[in-house]
Design an enzyme around this catalytic site. Structure first.
Site, mmCIF file in Angstrom:
data_model
loop_
_atom_site.group_PDB
_atom_site.id
_atom_site.type_symbol
_atom_site.label_atom_id
_atom_site.label_comp_id
_atom_site.label_asym_id
_atom_site.label_seq_id
_atom_site.Cartn_x
_atom_site.Cartn_y
_atom_site.Cartn_z
ATOM 1 N N THR A 221 -45.236 66.523 184.313
ATOM 2 C CA THR A 221 -45.079 66.517 185.761
ATOM 3 C C THR A 221 -43.871 67.363 186.150
ATOM 4 O O THR A 221 -42.750 67.066 185.732
ATOM 5 C CB THR A 221 -44.872 65.069 186.270
ATOM 6 O OG1 THR A 221 -45.983 64.262 185.847
ATOM 7 C CG2 THR A 221 -44.781 65.028 187.781
ATOM 8 N N GLU B 174 -50.992 73.895 171.645
ATOM 9 C CA GLU B 174 -52.036 73.888 172.687
ATOM 10 C C GLU B 174 -53.214 74.734 172.244
ATOM 11 O O GLU B 174 -53.028 75.812 171.687
ATOM 12 C CB GLU B 174 -51.472 74.442 174.011
ATOM 13 C CG GLU B 174 -52.529 74.542 175.119
ATOM 14 C CD GLU B 174 -51.966 74.917 176.504
ATOM 15 O OE1 GLU B 174 -50.798 74.553 176.789
ATOM 16 O OE2 GLU B 174 -52.683 75.569 177.278
ATOM 17 N N ASP C 255 -40.673 73.092 176.827
ATOM 18 C CA ASP C 255 -42.007 73.217 177.423
ATOM 19 C C ASP C 255 -42.480 74.675 177.292
ATOM 20 O O ASP C 255 -41.752 75.605 177.659
ATOM 21 C CB ASP C 255 -41.891 72.822 178.909
ATOM 22 C CG ASP C 255 -43.239 72.599 179.573
ATOM 23 O OD1 ASP C 255 -44.227 72.322 178.865
ATOM 24 O OD2 ASP C 255 -43.295 72.692 180.819
ATOM 25 N N ALA D 172 -50.422 67.749 185.482
ATOM 26 C CA ALA D 172 -50.888 66.399 185.854
ATOM 27 C C ALA D 172 -50.349 65.909 187.193
ATOM 28 O O ALA D 172 -50.649 64.787 187.600
ATOM 29 C CB ALA D 172 -50.499 65.410 184.755
HETATM 30 P P1 13P Z 1 -47.627 70.268 187.276
HETATM 31 O O1 13P Z 1 -47.501 71.652 187.871
HETATM 32 O O2 13P Z 1 -48.933 69.638 187.628
HETATM 33 O O3 13P Z 1 -46.477 69.409 187.631
HETATM 34 O O4 13P Z 1 -47.631 70.430 185.699
HETATM 35 C C1 13P Z 1 -46.432 70.722 185.003
HETATM 36 C C2 13P Z 1 -46.666 71.060 183.582
HETATM 37 O O5 13P Z 1 -47.741 70.882 183.044
HETATM 38 C C3 13P Z 1 -45.512 71.613 182.823
HETATM 39 O O6 13P Z 1 -45.874 71.987 181.524
#
Ligand code: 13P
Length: 312
Positions: free
Chosen positions: A253, A133, A81, A211
């Protein structure tokens, strides 16, 4: 089944119009909660590790995550991520990740294209797929603090140009969400027309960051157990459901799992101050996170999709 490239899961989701959760992990309990939920719900899933998560978890965490993904009875991708550099993505690929995000969204378009294309070339050579992104979410990104007013929503024509030039497999779009537990007052605005416009130009799966739903009940319990979380707000489930019909296939999430974990730990310690067995503290927290993941899978529409699953 088991460990598969991210695109296999996400292209199938876009093809069949459902969303798949990418849930962030930082330890064994979170990983177990995610995998157990996915198996119980018969849902494909992405397990996401950020650079911060990798630093926290040390060398053992990715081994554990990849091992659990391999053993799972449902399709699982292990995803980096917000990778901040080519080197970071390469490290993740070497560890065995099947999906990486290169996030150069804070750079000029030409730099973002160039850096993303470099990662795509390396990743594709070894069967790993890539998220990129463009645009900028509000709130706090992994590597840079972005004020709400600096948020830049993704421009559909730029998205089209960018995906053609970079070769990325899926695209994170800024459409009104932000990371964390404070996503704006009231029901945060989601730019559905923008999602539809981008999706009409691109066949690629789209990604919704930030999200989390920040469930009111969890926030209330957290604060009742001694937490002090003010102005909490999340993305409405109906906005997520609608976004899925519009082209969103990957739904990130993290916050909801953090809330579930902390709420349950606080409650256990409040209710039994004599408790000091980590299993009796972390076990209930794991169950709480698992319930959150399962509920999210129902909202995304990924429940049951692992049975008869074919790669997209
Ligand atoms: P949240 O903070 O809404 O859970 O989003 C997490 C996210 O987008 C990680 O890349």
């Amino acid at each position: 089944m088991a460990l598969v490239p991210g695109r296999d899961i996400l292209a199938a989701a876009r093809r069949d119009q459902y969303g798949v959760g990418a849930f962030n992990t930082n330890d064994m309990e979170i990983t177990q909660a995610i995998v157990e939920a996915a198996e119980a719900k018969r849902s494909p899933v992405l397990i996401a590790l950020s650079e911060g998560g990798l630093k926290y978890g040390g060398a053992e965490l990715p081994k554990l995550v990849i091992d659990m993904a391999r053993e799972a009875s449902v399709p699982v991708a292990v995803h980096l991520d917000h990778g901040s550099s080519y080197a970071s993505c390469l490290r993740a690929i070497r560890l065995g990740f099947t999906s990486v995000m290169i996030d150069k969204s804070h750079e000029e378009e030409d730099v973002n294209v160039r850096e993303t294309a470099r990662v795509v070339e390396a990743a594709h050579a070894v069967g790993v797929t890539v998220e990129a992104e463009i645009g900028r979410l509000g709130g706090v990104e992994e590597h840079v603090v972005v004020a709400e007013e600096d948020a830049i929503l993704t421009k559909p024509d730029e998205a089209q140009r960018f995906m053609e030039a970079s070769g990325a497999d899926y695209l994170a779009v800024a459409i009104g969400t932000s990371h964390g537990a404070n996503k704006g007052t009231g029901r945060p605005y989601i730019d559905h027309a923008r999602i539809r416009d981008i999706a009409s130009r691109l066949p690629h799966p789209l990604v919704m960051h930030g999200a989390s739903g920040v469930p009111e009940d969890l926030v209330r319990r957290l604060n009742a157990a001694g937490g002090e979380l003010a102005d909490a707000s999340g993305i409405h489930e109906d906005d997520v459901r609608q976004a899925v019909t519009e082209g969103i296939a990957k739904i990130n999430t993290d916050t909801d799992l953090r809330l579930a974990f902390t709420t349950r730990v606080r409650e256990v310690l409040r209710d039994d101050p004599t408790q000091f067995d980590p299993r009796k503290i972390l076990g209930p927290a794991r169950d709480e996170m698992r319930a959150v993941v399962e509920a999210r899978m129902d909202v995304f529409g990924s429940t049951g999709r692992a049975d008869g699953w074919t790669a997209g």
